[in-house]
Design an enzyme around this catalytic site. Sequence first.
Site, PDB file in Angstrom:
ATOM      1  CE  LYS A  42      71.954  -0.958 -96.355  1.00 16.60           C
ATOM      2  NZ  LYS A  42      71.908  -0.464 -94.965  1.00 16.60           N
ATOM      3  NE  ARG A 112      71.808  -4.611 -93.764  1.00 19.31           N
ATOM      4  CZ  ARG A 112      72.457  -5.131 -94.795  1.00 19.31           C
ATOM      5  NH1 ARG A 112      72.006  -6.226 -95.390  1.00 19.31           N
ATOM      6  NH2 ARG A 112      73.532  -4.539 -95.263  1.00 19.31           N
ATOM      7  N   GLY A 121      76.384   5.972 -92.935  1.00 18.74           N
ATOM      8  CA  GLY A 121      76.473   6.363 -91.534  1.00 18.74           C
ATOM      9  C   GLY A 121      75.305   7.166 -91.017  1.00 18.74           C
ATOM     10  CG  MET A 123      69.620   5.958 -92.232  1.00 19.10           C
ATOM     11  SD  MET A 123      68.039   6.527 -91.736  1.00 19.10           S
ATOM     12  CE  MET A 123      67.688   7.468 -93.191  1.00 19.10           C
ATOM     13  NE  ARG A 362      77.385   1.650-100.703  1.00 16.71           N
ATOM     14  CZ  ARG A 362      77.345   1.942 -99.405  1.00 16.71           C
ATOM     15  NH1 ARG A 362      76.188   2.031 -98.795  1.00 16.71           N
ATOM     16  NH2 ARG A 362      78.444   2.134 -98.716  1.00 16.71           N
ATOM     17  CG  HIS A 480      82.202   8.667 -91.160  1.00 15.08           C
ATOM     18  ND1 HIS A 480      82.621   9.963 -90.977  1.00 15.08           N
ATOM     19  CD2 HIS A 480      80.904   8.731 -91.509  1.00 15.08           C
ATOM     20  CE1 HIS A 480      81.602  10.770 -91.184  1.00 15.08           C
ATOM     21  NE2 HIS A 480      80.537  10.047 -91.508  1.00 15.08           N
ATOM     22  CB  SER A 805      74.277  37.093-124.223  1.00 21.89           C
ATOM     23  OG  SER A 805      74.986  36.397-123.230  1.00 21.89           O
ATOM     24  CB  CYS A 872      77.363  35.397-120.599  1.00 20.86           C
ATOM     25  SG  CYS A 872      76.351  36.862-120.344  1.00 20.86           S
ATOM     26  CE1 TYR A 892      77.235  32.369-125.511  1.00 21.37           C
ATOM     27  CE2 TYR A 892      76.278  32.465-127.719  1.00 21.37           C
ATOM     28  CZ  TYR A 892      76.697  33.103-126.554  1.00 21.37           C
ATOM     29  OH  TYR A 892      76.582  34.458-126.438  1.00 21.37           O
TER      30      TYR A 892
HETATM   31  P1  ADP Z   1      75.124   0.641 -93.445  1.00 23.17           P
HETATM   32  O1  ADP Z   1      74.117   1.085 -94.439  1.00 23.17           O
HETATM   33  O2  ADP Z   1      75.467   1.662 -92.446  1.00 23.17           O
HETATM   34  O3  ADP Z   1      76.296  -0.009 -94.104  1.00 23.17           O
HETATM   35  P2  ADP Z   1      74.083  -1.957 -92.995  1.00 23.17           P
HETATM   36  O4  ADP Z   1      72.615  -2.145 -92.920  1.00 23.17           O
HETATM   37  O5  ADP Z   1      74.701  -2.330 -94.268  1.00 23.17           O
HETATM   38  O6  ADP Z   1      74.415  -0.476 -92.589  1.00 23.17           O
HETATM   39  O7  ADP Z   1      74.654  -2.825 -91.808  1.00 23.17           O
HETATM   40  C1  ADP Z   1      75.760  -2.529 -90.999  1.00 23.17           C
HETATM   41  C2  ADP Z   1      76.615  -3.752 -90.849  1.00 23.17           C
HETATM   42  O8  ADP Z   1      75.899  -4.882 -90.426  1.00 23.17           O
HETATM   43  C3  ADP Z   1      77.197  -4.125 -92.191  1.00 23.17           C
HETATM   44  O9  ADP Z   1      78.568  -4.305 -92.055  1.00 23.17           O
HETATM   45  C4  ADP Z   1      76.479  -5.351 -92.594  1.00 23.17           C
HETATM   46  O10 ADP Z   1      77.239  -6.180 -93.388  1.00 23.17           O
HETATM   47  C5  ADP Z   1      76.112  -5.996 -91.254  1.00 23.17           C
HETATM   48  N1  ADP Z   1      74.914  -6.800 -91.409  1.00 23.17           N
HETATM   49  C6  ADP Z   1      73.725  -6.354 -91.810  1.00 23.17           C
HETATM   50  N2  ADP Z   1      72.847  -7.367 -91.931  1.00 23.17           N
HETATM   51  C7  ADP Z   1      73.509  -8.491 -91.581  1.00 23.17           C
HETATM   52  C8  ADP Z   1      73.136  -9.867 -91.539  1.00 23.17           C
HETATM   53  N3  ADP Z   1      71.927 -10.281 -91.884  1.00 23.17           N
HETATM   54  N4  ADP Z   1      74.067 -10.739 -91.133  1.00 23.17           N
HETATM   55  C9  ADP Z   1      75.300 -10.319 -90.805  1.00 23.17           C
HETATM   56  N5  ADP Z   1      75.708  -9.055 -90.828  1.00 23.17           N
HETATM   57  C10 ADP Z   1      74.822  -8.125 -91.232  1.00 23.17           C
HETATM   58 MG    MG Z   2      76.134  -1.364 -95.399  1.00 16.74          MG
END
Ligand code: ADP
Ligand code: MG
Length: 914
Positions: A42, A112, A121, A123, A362, A480, A805, A872, A892
């Site tokens: 990220k 984040r 999901g 973290m 990503r 999710h 083999s 094999c 192979y």
């Molecule tokens: P995940 O890895 O679980 O997607 P994120 O770190 O991307 O977690 O964040 C979860 C939510 O919070 C995302 O939808 C993201 O867009 C939002 N978010 C994160 N940082 C900001 C920010 N600086 N301003 C507005 N929304 C944010």
């Molecule tokens: Mg995210």
Amino acid sequence: MPKKNKTVKSTHSKQSSTAKYIYAFGKKSDGDVSMKPLLGGKGANLAEMARIGLPVPPGFTITTEVCTYYYEHGQTYPKTLDSDLRKAVAEVEKQMGKKFGDSKDPLLFSVRSGARESMPGMMDTILNLGLNDVTVAGVAETTGNERFAYDCYRRFIQMYGDVVMGVQPRHEGEHEPFDELMGKLKKERKAQDDTDLTAEDLKELIRRFQSLIKKRTGQSFPQDVYEQVWGSVGAVFGSWQNERATVYRQKYNIPVEWGTAVNVQAMVFGNKGETSGTGVAFTRDPANGEKVFYGEYLVNAQCEDVVAGVRTPQPIAKLAEEMPEAHKALLKVCRILEKHFRDMQDFEFTVEEGTLYMLQTRNGKRTGLAAVRIAVEMVGERLMTIKTALTKIPAESISSLLVPVFDLRKGGGARKIASGLPAGPGAATGKVVFSASKAEELEQKGTPVVLCRVETSPDDLRGMIASEGILTSRGGVSSHAALVARQMGKVCVCGANDVVINYSKATLTAGGTVLKEGDDISIDGTTGEVFAGHVDTAPSEVSQVLDGKLKPEKSYTYQLFDRVMKWADKHRTMKVRTNADTPAQAKQAVALGAQGIGLCRTEHMFFEGDRINFMRQMILASNEKDRRAALKKLLPFQRRDFNGLFRAMGGRPVTIRLLDPPLHEFLPNDNATIKGLAKALGGSVESIKDRVAALHEQNPMLGHRGCRLGISYPEITEMQARAIFEAAAQVASGKKRVKVEPEVMVPLVGYKVELQNQIDIIHRVAKEVMAKKKVKFKYLVGTMVEVPRAALMADEIAEVADFFSFGTNDLTQTALGMSRDDSGSFLPLYKELDILPQNPFATIDKNGVGQLVEIAAQKGRAKKGDLKLGICGEHGGDPASVVFFHGVGLDYVSCSPPRVPVARLAAAQAALAD
Ligand code: ADP
Ligand code: MG
Ligand code: MG
């Protein structure tokens, strides 16, 4: 040998005061996309997006090295981190023109997590950090939007209370406590949606939230903004080793040493009214790979509303009507992202009062089908080269083009009851279950299940792994369930709105049908259809084309498959053979691209029909005469089988292994069978029982098997050699003649003299057959290398062998002293404890067993330069192992027919990595 993964460990030892722990992104960015190990995916991509001029709110990344430091130093931080962080905050303050903690117009942050590879999901993110009882009033004042300010604050308290202070449900069945309070207030105020609550309502809610925290933890919600930062940073690092993250890391073999980074970023707001919104999108459809702008959004919402499925989001196409400017800007972003990252992107965005901000991008997770389609089409669009495309398609994903589809002609009484989003292609049928624990329970009993949930959460992960398919009634493409299905290659239909799931009654209702737990349900993740009842499956389109039942031009899936396979064949240097025992299997494998048979297990031919009785007669014979009599009856069957196999292979090489198995596998062990056998053979029940007892072994895997049999009973080897060569003679002459070059393989050899003993018999029989039938054919005689001694003495053995083999199943058993059949009782624990993160019977143990393979290959080739080398074992169809075998220089790999395409692609990837 393939390169080892480089871990952060090697670089983090320097902890001098000059170490750089924090990297800024925004107007000026310290990092870039190449720095994922240090900044996490990220953080690295936020920096990269900022560099190429996309609108990214400024912020900074605390490196993964700090995470490692944190765990190695009793959950403390490097000394300089506090002052570094304050400097980084000051830089963001400058860019945003606001101050953190300011009572009038405070700067707010998100905190984040971000590991090297995204872990959806796993973290927790905290938004709106920097709000407290004082600053919230400032926000209300400057924005002139009191409701907005208090909405942000209540969200922040909720996230912080949950993630940092641990205010969570105390037992299964208890509701999320903050949601509970929210629901209660909504009821009191007769509010439909969250948005119906007024600022005054929200203030009341905030009071209730704060007192809940105090009551549960004995502590107050922190008012100091730096205390809030450190609490959140600690929670992110802490979550790296929570149970959810650990389960995920184990499933995907992510080393714990990698650690996570923490991103601290200035907030932007999608919840400022009707000109604001937030969403997630893909530059292409991640389920089927189609090139369409794909995703969903919510107006007047903060991002977690989308992911959590609190409100049902709108499909992105609707944004073109609601906010045409933003939609146009996003389409442009799509093009820029794909051109820059040269892959399909999965990104998060927020529109604040009409202005677009990018919050994440990503390489998008995708289904196997989508992986293939996107790579092929991106080559067409010149976004990727063929070589890149080949490396971008996980070898495993080619097999998802071969999975069965529903055969609706054979409806079998199943009725379509609903439809949802096709989130994970394929067909799944099984029993309805409503909880992850029930799914696991039934799966362990061997019952296929379909997990049916309103929506899934990370806590359902184990149950999702255990299920054939996943059905949810709520949530969209970024829910999710969809995320996980894409990644695990699970069949998934999500957001089937017509389905009503009632957990307490344990029922699923749709289209007037009520299904209970344990009833049959079928879901089609390619079309999104849901059926009550069991639906039969039919072969994939690819198989139908290969079988000539469908025209290639009628199936785009086949065309994708064909394109990728042709590319792979052009780039690989290692051949791919198959393990097949029957003409039908052989034909299937050839259609899938097999270039020969690497292993034909002759004993498998004896299980059919009444042959098993002759086989038993042969085993039970107590003297040579009786044995020869039984063998004579087996000979014509074997000859016919080999004839069929040679013809099916149409001149491709065929390796035939002489009789190998531990004999007890063929012995009768129940009274009825023994009685029947006595009758068929004309002997007494007693005499058979005696003979069975005499043949009993303590440890049959290490017993009288392999070449030991052929040495004790040369007439067995003789009969098999005769069957092989007579079949070869038949096929090589006559009208419909086919070229043959049988490769006779002697199993379980440890000593050169063992092999020599068998070779002498084989050569003698070959000569006899050629003289008698007056034909000449070429053949090879070689050996399995499947006990460590053979590997170590390979130079000596190579003197008499034409080929080796590697029987890596037995080689793994004998090298590790670990029975494949009994390891199920401890391997799961070994995986959990990280003793053996990979099952050595599925993926080759490179360092140990692999070393034996290398030694044998080197010693063998040193003695005989043109020694043919193959493998094999089961590992021949495992992509990681295929890459290893390529590195060793094998000619192979041989694997089961359905794995042949996977091995072809993996072999190409190995060659491209050289
Ligand atoms: P995940 O890895 O679980 O997607 P994120 O770190 O991307 O977690 O964040 C979860 C939510 O919070 C995302 O939808 C993201 O867009 C939002 N978010 C994160 N940082 C900001 C920010 N600086 N301003 C507005 N929304 C944010
Ligand atoms: Mg995210
Ligand atoms: Mg073996």
